[in-house]
Design a protein around this motif. Sequence first.
Motif, short mmCIF file in Angstrom:
data_model
loop_
_atom_site.label_atom_id
_atom_site.label_comp_id
_atom_site.label_asym_id
_atom_site.label_seq_id
_atom_site.Cartn_x
_atom_site.Cartn_y
_atom_site.Cartn_z
N PRO A 126 11.33 -3.76 13.64
CA PRO A 126 10.45 -2.76 13.03
C PRO A 126 9.92 -1.74 14.04
O PRO A 126 9.79 -0.55 13.70
N ALA A 147 10.58 2.16 13.54
CA ALA A 147 9.41 3.03 13.36
C ALA A 147 9.28 4.03 14.51
O ALA A 147 9.01 5.22 14.28
N TYR A 190 3.38 -4.59 15.37
CA TYR A 190 4.54 -5.37 15.77
C TYR A 190 4.68 -5.46 17.29
O TYR A 190 5.33 -6.37 17.79
N ILE A 192 2.75 0.44 12.31
CA ILE A 192 3.85 -0.53 12.42
C ILE A 192 4.13 -0.81 13.89
O ILE A 192 4.25 -1.97 14.31
#
Length: 149
Positions: free
Chosen positions: A19, A23, A57, A53
């Motif tokens: 992710p 992103a 993450y 994000i």
Amino acid sequence: MTKLLLSIHVIAAILAIGPVAVAASRFPAATRRLLADDGAEREVAELRTLHKICRIYAVVGIVVPAFGLATAQSLDVLGDPWLIISIALTAIAAAVLVLLVLPGQERVLTTTPDEKTPARLAMHAGLFNLLWATVTVLMITRPGSTTGV
């Protein structure tokens, strides 16, 4: 136990690093759209989501090297050159994320970006992704390892 540690390590890498990679890669294009549309709310909302994000993450991603080290210890490969290089590249990738990608995104959200900003953001995201791709290749091929393919 090694299989469990390795499984968690690989799943965490996929779910945490993936992710961030996506992103961070999408952020420059959204920044270009923001510049072209003079601060449209849709682009600002997308940028905020992509940045969130990346931030969340990035923290979750700490699990990846933690379980990687535990796996390496259980395999007794902590001194292998491929692992040492992977650890160094992981540290560099983390530094790129924390020192370049996230602050660059934050600047876009708090100030008016200039025309060079999207290119700089793309370069930082690309470097982060290249480092992780290199680490992935090293983890799969394990050059010089007695457990290598």
